[in-house]
Write a protein that holds these residues in place. Structure first.
Motif, mmCIF file in Angstrom:
data_model
loop_
_atom_site.group_PDB
_atom_site.id
_atom_site.type_symbol
_atom_site.label_atom_id
_atom_site.label_comp_id
_atom_site.label_asym_id
_atom_site.label_seq_id
_atom_site.Cartn_x
_atom_site.Cartn_y
_atom_site.Cartn_z
ATOM 1 N N UNK D 91 0.852 -1.181 0.000
ATOM 2 C CA UNK D 91 0.000 0.000 0.000
ATOM 3 C C UNK D 91 0.888 1.231 0.000
ATOM 4 N N UNK D 92 0.321 2.343 -0.409
ATOM 5 C CA UNK D 92 1.076 3.593 -0.390
ATOM 6 C C UNK D 92 0.822 4.266 0.955
ATOM 7 N N UNK D 93 1.821 4.356 1.810
ATOM 8 C CA UNK D 93 1.572 4.801 3.174
ATOM 9 C C UNK D 93 1.115 6.244 3.280
ATOM 10 N N UNK D 94 1.387 7.056 2.261
ATOM 11 C CA UNK D 94 1.032 8.470 2.407
ATOM 12 C C UNK D 94 -0.356 8.785 1.865
ATOM 13 N N UNK D 95 -1.038 7.802 1.340
ATOM 14 C CA UNK D 95 -2.367 8.078 0.797
ATOM 15 C C UNK D 95 -3.437 7.516 1.727
ATOM 16 N N UNK D 98 -9.057 5.042 1.200
ATOM 17 C CA UNK D 98 -9.905 5.037 0.012
ATOM 18 C C UNK D 98 -9.069 5.145 -1.250
ATOM 19 N N UNK D 99 -8.072 6.032 -1.220
ATOM 20 C CA UNK D 99 -7.230 6.189 -2.403
ATOM 21 C C UNK D 99 -6.492 4.891 -2.717
ATOM 22 N N UNK D 131 -11.541 3.107 8.775
ATOM 23 C CA UNK D 131 -12.068 4.396 8.302
ATOM 24 C C UNK D 131 -11.444 4.756 6.956
ATOM 25 N N UNK D 132 -12.251 5.097 5.961
ATOM 26 C CA UNK D 132 -11.717 5.309 4.616
ATOM 27 C C UNK D 132 -10.845 6.537 4.485
ATOM 28 N N UNK D 133 -10.985 7.483 5.404
ATOM 29 C CA UNK D 133 -10.212 8.716 5.255
ATOM 30 C C UNK D 133 -8.883 8.652 5.992
ATOM 31 N N UNK D 135 -5.060 7.868 6.891
ATOM 32 C CA UNK D 135 -3.834 7.708 6.110
ATOM 33 C C UNK D 135 -3.298 6.306 6.397
#
Lengths: 704, 323, 345, 498
Positions: D91-95, D98-99, D131-133, D135
């Motif tokens: 996964x991209x840790x800074x996104x 949801x992204x 939670x989708x928001x 990080x």
């Protein structure tokens, strides 16, 4: 007196905003913005015409030129690289613009195009080397910095006299350099446009996502199917192009190819980028950060110059501010999440009156008894967490389960069961509409509709965002219970907008009105919020008059009525104001009265704690979460009340052996069916004196 | 599998050797002992600075403030002597300032955890500004009578070998000894290799990081004294130049990876020799300064590209934040 | 007479006259009222002069600044200093913001011939007198005060050519930064002379970017290859300290003739000529330049017709050649510290 | 449409000339759950990466749906219907969550609120509470794993490869995951999954393939396997009696109390934790990932800092201590052997000898400014022999060793410091079976020698097989203590969850 002050303080001071504001992602940039404000304020105080239009326009021109380059640098840094060659590219593209204009005599639009293309080509060299050949960005752009700079030096040796001799006089060229539109410099207009696009690009557009993803984790991006090499290469091309745009405006403003154009520019831009909070190493950054960083650096340099500071003093002050800001910013970013976790929970003041007596022998409607001792059990051990139970016209019994299933039990003995539908989430409240569609509130997901054939459809998962809410409250976090009016309006409660599904008990610690009631119109498919600021609104039931709904406020220990139609439309009125416990679902009784589930009993300790917000705040900070004082939700009762809110009778199971917890109940053909969210069974209680033919939805909408 | 790999160090050596042979064959006057000494002497200050940078880069950081350390404390020596202080006390003050500067750098990076690139960028500006604003009257601090004899540091020669070369060699030996033979050297490698592991192992990582920057500042100050002695003045404006980029090039080109923990003094020597040979050859060819830079850049780029082709990096081995 | 002693004499004389006058003549009777001095004072007092050098912190700019203050402060003129610290862009920004601030006069030290040119035109259009010092721009403003670089190149080269007579006739040129006007014009002067002397061979002509260390490196290599070099034309004494160090190191001091130019501050010029580092240092005598600027400014501010942009003129500085012969003489060089003291800094 | 969705024939992949997999034949049926088991380095990951297009075969053929296919990138593989959940978090840790969920199949313009809501719907429909928001970098291991799994499912692939999907999940979440996998199977999706927990393979899989040293050993129906047969196929010899030995019948008595922790706090991981550790025995600390075990002992070793206010006490041999960095803890005889050796375990470019010598230097600098080549070779030769570290040569860098040997070097680096309190955090994670046995023997020897030994593990058989005394940790504190004699898997698991 003291209590009154506390009450007023907690009523009017929005404590919860602090945590919500801090949770916003943009507060990562708080420190740089703060520094910018201080610097701006200080300069406006010390330079008398600092804020004059002319002066601001002058600053804006330079800031925007550098700003373009900073944007390019930001892009490259976000993708995980660095571009040290911007200074040299700036010089070369500046030369390109002036050479094509003065020496080759091209028209201005062509000059602009040529300059940008030149920048893109220079950037493409970096891009190909770093993106496709996988060279290290730092060393590569360091070398291209040297190469481009020496190319520039060689070119100006040859052509600087030709360029110096020309004094181009095109209105369009002057407009680029010095023009304004409504007092705003031309360069600023373009910069704003590019910045807005850049913001949308980074946050919403696919390529922008790819850039962030590569910077955040190159391998993850590759595995997700992002064209890593191409994207990286294009970032450097964009950096070149943006640098060229900055250089174009610079060329138009000053028309110079002096030898030290752009020398050390990479340091300025890099400083601005880092100061704005864009992390070297990639993945983090925004257009706003780039802008803030650029402004800070330029304001300090220009401001101090204007204040007659010598170069040395200027440097000392600049470096001092940079270091201080960096140290504070690093501390801030490091501790931000910890601070949020400390301040997000913000208890408030809630005073409840002394609860009515429930003790045996104490008399009154709540007097405990053992009537529910004799409930028979359905699906013992085969069902988990049936928060709500409902029966259809054919006497089938439905209940939600923790695994996101709707389970159907078949009459007459309710031994046989099946998964009627699988939705996911946590099914909470349920209600049938006129056409026997089952509407379900799913915690964490929203409102769903299950057709009689078991087909699942989403009804709504979004409502209008309220104006003053800091958190984006358009997403449904915890839809709880619902009922449907004759005209097809679904009223459902959302218990809290501040916590996710699995954190709901914390809302009880806060005891603030975080919940709301939302209306979904089945005719139009629209959703809007009707009531806000409710203390964990829970059960909902359309009242017998068909013009109002009754709803329970769990932490308010009260039941209220809201008129959605008729003469009192919009009014809210308290029906029961002081329950001895926490009310949950409400449903119709066969005799026209209402059933109310009381999920847990109040305790003097929590009642007292609710009056002491600062005590609970300390508790939230110092005591681990599982040892906090939560509302007690394991023993309760069912009560019946009438239209006026008078409690008629209550049903208890004192030992709690047979049916430990009650969150809901339905009356159906002379039986009361009981659900409990922590239970692994459904209770069935034979009511005396009840109408044996009562079927809730038949009574409401007639037989089919 | 291992033995087919050629390291960047070896590529640079090959490029250097090729260049050297080329120059010797085609440039009149290149392969004379006098010219070779001139070659070395011209890059000796760069080499000393490269060693300072190497210590920091091996330790996993970067020190952009090196040029400030080169310019300001030695400039202060000249200024103080000009103002009538004794040479020895001035030198003591200068080194004290260099050490203090290194301590501040180290503190910023190790304790305040500011990224080294940014911390040294800012601290360098600070020190340069301090010198400019309060320490020097003019940017070029001139030699004065009180400095008599000190210029031997830059201009004397021993057995025909100019002093700066001897000093470069001495610094090389000292740094090599420190890195290879002492405990602190081992610690510097450990910290650069894996800072978290070094910490867990019980190595005092933060003091070691501070030590790196102190050493760098002191060596930088020493290089500055050599520079001042050899040109009989301290042009403090050198801070504005792009010398720091040359220093980084020497280090990185020599094969000391910016990721830390790798390389050594040999790499610095290699990088220095390559740059020195190129500059000297082109000076003999009477190429203009700009053209020299252009050629230098292209050769460097070729070396780096060659490295990438011989040691390809793919998505599997790529490191995070690998800039 | 050198400038310093000149001023000292003038100062003493003025003081003497004033003393005599106050104690004697005016005490006795009322004299004739000079009709213009009051207006002159009124024209000057309260006006602002803004100085934008390339950077502060070296003998030239510090000297000009101190000299201007010394001359003009007594008339109630206010001073603004904008130090871009070698950053062209910051300099342009400083000039831009000065245009909106409208000082009476801007004294501009251009980094190159182009960067400020447009801005200076804007300034004069906005009613600001622009005086350019030493480094001109493509825009001709009210006044240019400064050295004639071509002349410097010519005279330096002539001296080197003379010194080479009967020797190897090999010379080297150490340029400044190729793009700088001073360097380019000086080079033109050098080639003007060399064109007349075909017997001279230039073995090296490289840019050292005003950097002493680089100058030393270049010179070292050249000397190693051409130990019989007879002369070097340097473009700035601040940089040629390095050139001189290379010469000294090669043990060729006195054998290689080094001609250069500079501001004539005693530490950077006379002292070095005395030690034999330089054989010729053409000085453009910064205090005199400052005095000339001050005179020009006085005239511009007090004149009735010389509107900004309407008049254009130049004052090329008379050069003082510093050689061993006059390096010791008082007044050949000047002292920055003393000048600053006189300016009250 | 054939029954075989994917097949590999004579698949070989060479890394720098060394085969990672060699002549592997593999078939995946439509709608089956296929488990891949094998030791570390057996080639499981390589095999799956070939299928997912991360690496390409050196020789051999791959067919997807009967057609020759050789996806060169994960994107191509996904277009062919293959999705993969990677072992190393991809996964991209800074996104945001949801992204990350939609990354790779995002639209050109993405409405943030829209994707947040859609992501929440999707995650909740799998009963993943994330939670989708949020990080991703701020999430715990389990939640990251959930997002990762959700993403693979979201892609609507024909086959999904899971590499160690359940390692970070709680039993509850694991149950949801199993349900999810079975549900996918019913929808006709083929599943390949790699797991170290052999029980999972036995319960969940339809068929099992065992790999060893890059070669396929056997593929058969899961019902035909039992634990012993799998282990034998994996290791090539019968190890069942030595690995995770039979239940203990005797325990070592507690010696002197070495360490006491009282009310230790570190938000948000450690919450008022209290426990004691005794000399001469092995204390096993069991808990699910995120139960605060590692953090508690990292505070003891000075690697993490407890909360500044009301942070609690650490008492080492009757003396309250508060280490802010590990160095003084090391000097006081505390050694922590990390669970994540790549991040904080060893020095990758240094030799084995230097790694061990650095450990020695850090503890006993004793005024020695100069390095001693003799000390270095003596200490390393000693420990290499004692721990049976196998390397190609003395100059071998640690990064080039196998996982088990790397782990031994990390252990040696700590043991050379002669600690009295040794904390092993997941000592056998990513270690091959043979080395596990050796490491377990070593741990037992240490306890016999009177050292206080702590073993943190989330693998129950390891805890039960090693410990004399078992502490169970849940939500940041120790909640239960067992003697090894009374402990059973059920009891421990119950304590860890409820």
């Amino acid at each position: 007196m003291r209590e009154a002050i506390i009450r007023l303080r907690y009523r009017y001071w929005p404590d919860h905003w602090l945590g919500e504001i801090l949770s916003k992602r943009w507060t990562e940039t708080a420190i740089p913005v703060f520094v910018l404000l201080i610097v701006g304020f200080w300069l406006s105080q010390s330079i008398h015409n600092f804020l004059s239009l002319a002066s601001l326009a002058d600053t804006a021109r330079q800031a925007c030129e550098i700003g373009f380059i900073s944007l390019g640098m930001a892009l490259v840094v976000i993708v995980g690289g660095i571009d040290l060659s911007v200074g040299s590219m700036f010089a070369l593209t500046d030369f390109c613009a002036l050479f094509t204009l003065d020496v080759l005599g091209w028209p201005v639009p062509l000059v602009a195009a040529a300059t940008v293309v030149c920048g893109m080509l220079l950037g493409a060299v970096n891009g190909i080397l770093i993106g496709y050949l996988r060279l290290r960005a730092f060393i590569t752009t360091l070398i291209t910095l040297i190469i481009y700079r020496s190319a520039f030096d060689l070119l100006i040796q040859r052509y600087s006299n030709d360029i110096a001799a020309a004094f181009p006089d095109f209105p369009s060229w002057d407009f680029v350099g010095n023009g304004t539109v409504l007092g705003v410099p031309s360069v600023a207009i373009l910069y704003i446009a590019v910045a807005i696009f850049g913001h949308i690009f980074l946050t919403r557009l696919r390529p922008g996502w790819h850039v962030t993803a590569i910077g955040g984790s190159r391998r993850s991006a590759y595995n997700s199917g992002v064209a890593v090499r191409r994207t990286i290469a294009l970032c450097y091309v964009a950096s070149g192009a943006l640098t060229a745009v900055g250089a174009l405006f610079f060329a138009a403003r000053l028309g110079t190819v002096g030898g030290d154009i752009g020398v050390g520019l990479e340091i300025t831009v890099l400083t601005a980028t880092v100061l704005g909070g864009i992390t070297l190493g990639g993945g983090r950054g925004s257009v706003a950060k780039s802008l803030v960083g650029t402004l800070i650096v330029l304001l300090i340099i220009n401001g101090l110059t204007t204040l007659n500071a010598r170069g040395g003093v200027n440097r000392i002050v600049l470096a001092g501010i940079l270091l201080t800001a960096a140290i504070v910013d690093i501390r801030w970013l490091k501790n931000r999440s910890r601070i949020i976790s400390k301040v997000y929970v913000s208890p408030t003041y809630l005073a409840l009156p002394e609860p009515p007596a429930t003790e045996i022998g104490g008399g009154g409607p709540f007097e405990q008894n053992d009537k529910l001792r004799s409930v028979s059990l359905i699906g013992l051990g085969r069902i988990e967490a049936p928060e709500d139970v409902i029966l259809d016209r054919h006497d089938n019994l439905y209940a939600g389960s923790r695994h996101g299933d709707i389970i159907r039990f078949f009459p007459p003995d309710y031994e046989r069961m099946e998964v009627f539908a699988h939705i996911g989430g946590q099914p909470l409240g349920m209600a049938f509409d006129r056409k026997d569609n089952l509407y379900v509130c799913i915690g964490g997901m929203g409102l769903y509709r299950i057709a009689p054939d078991g087909k699942v459809e989403k009804a709504t998962d979004e409502t209008n965002r309220s104006l003053y809410s800091v958190n984006d409250d358009s997403r449904l976090r915890l839809a709880d219970d619902l009922d449907i009016t004759d005209s097809g309006l679904v009223f459902f409660s959302e218990a809290t907008v501040r916590y996710e599904m699995d954190e709901w008990p914390i809302d009880g610690l806060e005891a603030r009105g975080n919940g709301r009631i939302i209306c979904y119109d089945t005719n139009t498919g629209k959703t809007h919020t009707v009531l806000r600021g409710l203390k964990f609104p829970n059960g909902i039931c359309v009242a017998s008059d068909g013009q109002s709904i009754l709803f329970a406020e769990t932490w308010g220990c009260s039941v209220k009525r809201y008129w959605f139609d008729g003469p009192k439309k919009g009014a809210v009125e308290t029906v029961i104001d002081n329950l001895p416990g926490y009310p949950d679902n409400i449903n119709l009784a066969s005799d026209g009265n209402y059933w109310l589930a009381v999920v847990g009993m109040r305790s003097p300790a929590l009642d007292l704690a609710w009056k002491m917000p600062s005590f609970r705040l300390r508790m939230a900070k110092r005591v681990p979460g599982d040892e906090w004082l939560f509302p007690n939700i394991n023993t309760g009762c069912v009560v019946k009340f009438n239209e006026a809110g008078k409690i008629l009778e209550s049903y208890w199971d004192l030992k709690g052996v047979n049916h430990p917890m009650i969150t809901s109940m339905r009356e159906h053909r002379g039986y009361l069916y009981l659900g409990g969210i922590a239970n692994n069974r459904i209770g069935r209680y034979k009511l005396e004196r009840a109408n044996p033919n009562f079927v809730q939805y038949e009574k409401r909408w007639g037989k089919q | 599998m291992k033995r087919f790999r050629i390291t960047q160090q070896e590529i640079v050596f090959v490029v250097f050797a090729a260049l050297f042979v080329f120059c010797s064959l085609f440039l009149k006057g290149f392969l004379t002992s006098a010219n070779i000494l001139a070659l070395l002497q011209n890059v000796s200050v760069l080499g000393i600075l490269g060693l300072a940078m190497a210590i920091v880069v091996i330790g996993g950081g970067i020190d952009i403030s090196l040029i400030a350390a080169l310019a300001v404390p030695p400039g202060l020596v000249l200024q103080m002597v000009q103002d009538g202080h004794s040479l020895s006390s001035s030198i003591v003050v200068a080194f004290a300032i260099a050490i203090a500067f290194g301590l501040v750098n180290g503190w910023l990076i190790a304790y305040a955890e500011v990224p080294s690139l940014f911390a040294t960028l800012a601290s360098g500006i600070f020190l340069a500004g301090l010198g400019q604003a309060f320490l020097f009257r003019v940017e070029v601090v001139q030699w004065s009578d009180g400095m008599a004899g000190f210029d031997r540091l830059g201009q004397a020669s021993v057995f025909g070998v100019p002093m700066p070369i001897i000093l470069l060699a001495a610094t090389c030996l000292a740094v090599a000894f420190l890195l290879r033979r002492t405990r602190w050297g081992a610690y510097i490698y450990a910290v650069g290799d894996n800072r978290a592991a070094a910490r867990v192992t019980g190595i005092p990582t933060r003091p070691i990081i501070v030590l790196q920057y102190v050493l760098a500042a002191v060596i930088g100050c020493f290089a500055g004294l050599v520079l001042a002695a050899s040109v009989n003045s301290m042009p403090t404006r050198i801070f504005n130049s792009t010398l720091i980029y040359d220093v980084i090039l020497v280090v990185v080109l020599g094969g000391i990876g910016l990721s830390g923990g790798r390389g050594g003094v040999v790499n610095v020597i290699l990088g220095t020799l390559l740059i020195g040979t190129m500059l000297n050859g082109m000076t003999i060819m009477n190429l203009s300064y700009a053209a020299q830079n252009l050629v230098k850049g292209v050769v460097l780029l070729a070396a780096v590209i060659a490295d990438t082709f011989i040691n390809p990096r793919n998505e599997e081995t790529a490191q995070q934040g690998d800039i | 007479m050198t400038s310093l002693s000149k001023w000292t004499c003038a100062g003493l004389m003025a003081a003497g006259i004033a003393a005599a006058a106050s104690s004697g003549v005016f005490a006795a009777e009322q004299g004739l009222n000079e009709p213009f001095q009051a207006k002159f004072r009124a024209d000057l007092s309260g006006k602002t002069i803004a100085f934008v050098p390339v950077a502060m912190g070296f003998d030239l700019t510090e000297g000009w600044w101190a000299g201007l203050k010394k001359e003009l402060k007594p008339y109630g003129i206010k001073f603004e200093l904008r130090d871009p610290n070698w950053n062209t862009n910051a300099g342009a920004q400083a000039v831009t913001s000065l245009v909106t601030e409208k000082p009476a006069v801007m004294v501009i030290h251009n980094p190159d011939v182009q960067t400020y040119a447009k801005l200076l035109k804007r300034a004069e259009d906005a009613g600001i007198y622009v005086v350019q010092i030493n480094m001109g721009s493509a825009y001709r403003s009210s006044a240019f005060v400064g050295a004639n670089w071509i002349e410097i190149g010519e005279r330096d080269t002539e001296a080197v050519v003379n010194a080479c007579k009967g020797k190897s006739n090999k010379i080297a040129i150490v340029q400044g930064a190729v793009s700088a006007a001073a360097s380019a014009y000086t080079l033109r002067g050098v080639s003007n002379v060399l064109a007349k002397h075909p017997e001279i061979t230039v073995v090296s002509s490289q840019a050292a970017d005003w950097d002493a260390a680089k100058a030393k490196g270049i010179t070292q290599t050249v000397l190693k290859q051409h130990p019989d070099l007879c002369g070097i034309v340097g473009f700035w004494d601040g940089m040629d300290i390095g050139t001189a160090a290379a010469v000294k190191e090669a043990g060729l001091t006195g054998k290689v003739f080094l001609a250069t130019s500079g501001g004539g501050e005693h530490r950077g010029a006379c002292d070095l000529v005395k030690t034999g580092a330089f054989d010729l240092d053409l000085s453009y005598d910064v205090p005199t330049q400052a005095a000339q600027m001050a005179g020009t400014i006085k005239w511009l501010l007090s004149s009735t017709d010389a509107k900004p942009g309407a008049v254009k003129g130049s004052e090329y500085t008379t050069l003082i050649p510093i050689t061993k012969a006059n390096a010791d003489a008082p007044g050949t060089c000047w002292n920055l510290d003393e000048l600053k003291k006189e300016a009250g800094e | 449409m054939s029954d075989i969705i994917l097949s590999l024939e004579k698949a070989t992949k060479l890394y720098s000339g060394v085969p990672a997999i060699e002549d592997v034949d593999f078939e995946l049926r439509r709608g089956e759950i296929h488990a891949l088991v094998g030791e570390n380095g057996a080639g499981k990951s390589t095999l799956t990466k070939v299928m997912a297009g991360v690496v390409t075969l050196t020789s051999g053929a791959m067919k997807i749906d009967g057609a020759e296919a050789s996806p060169g990138t994960p994107l191509e593989a996904r277009n062919l219907g293959v999705a993969m959940v990677f072992q190393e978090n991809s996964l991209v840790p800074t996104m945001t969550v949801a992204q990350n969920l939609f990354l790779g199949q995002e639209r050109f313009y993405n409405r943030l609120r829209g994707i947040n809501i859609a992501a929440q719907q999707f995650l909740q429909s799998l009963n993943f509470d994330v939670p989708p928001t949020a990080i991703v970098g701020s999430l715990g291991a389990a939640k990251k794993q959930m997002v990762e799994i959700a993403r693979a499912v979201l892609h609507n692939a024909k086959m999904i490869i899971f590499d160690e999907p359940t390692a970070a999940l709680t039993p509850e979440e694991r149950k949801y995951f199993f349900d999810l996998v079975r549900d996918l199977k019913h929808r006709g999706v083929s599943i390949v999954f790699i797991s170290h927990a052999l029980e999972e393979a036995l319960i969940l899989a339809d068929r099992i393939t065992v790999l060893r040293d890059g070669k396929k050993i056997v593929t058969d129906d899961a019902s035909k396997f039992d634990r012993a047969r799998i282990v034998q196929a994996m290791v090539g010899r019968d190890l069942s009696h030595t690995l995770y030995g039979v239940k203990k019948t005797t325990v070592r008595p507690a010696g002197e109390r070495v360490l006491t922790i009282q009310n230790l706090k570190m938000a948000p991981m450690v919450k008022n934790n209290s426990l004691s550790i005794f000399a001469g025995q092995i204390t096993g600390v069991f808990g699910l990932v995120g139960a605060g075990r590692t953090e508690t002992f990292k505070i003891v070793a000075g690697i993490m800092k407890r909360d500044f206010f009301y942070g609690g006490d650490v008492i080492l041999r009757d003396k309250p201590v508060r280490y802010r960095v590990p160095a003084p803890a090391v000097k006081a005889g505390v050694a922590y052997v990390t669970e994540d050796r790549k991040i904080e375990g060893f020095f990758e470019t240094a030799t084995i000898a230097r790694n061990i010598y650095l450990g020695l230097l850090a503890k006993f600098p004793g005024g020695r400014a100069l390095l001693s080549q003799r000390d270095q070779s003596a200490s390393s030769a000693d420990w290499v022999k004692r721990l049976n570290v196998r390397a190609i040569g003395d100059a071998a860098k640690v990064i080039e060793l196998s996982g088990g040997n790397q782990q031994k070097v990390v252990i040696a680096k700590s043991l050379v410091q002669e600690p009295d309190l040794i904390i092993f955090d997941e000592p056998t994670r990513g270690v091959d079976v043979g080395a596990i046995v050796e490491i377990h023997e070593l741990i037992n020897r240490l306890a016999d020698a009177g050292k206080a030994v702590v073993v943190i593990s989330s693998y129950l058989p390891e805890i039960l097989g090693l410990s004399d005394r078992i502490l169970v940790s849940r939500q940041g504190k120790v909640v239960e203590e067992f003697s090894a004699l009374e402990a059973t898997e059920e009891k421990i698991m119950y304590a860890a969850i409820h």
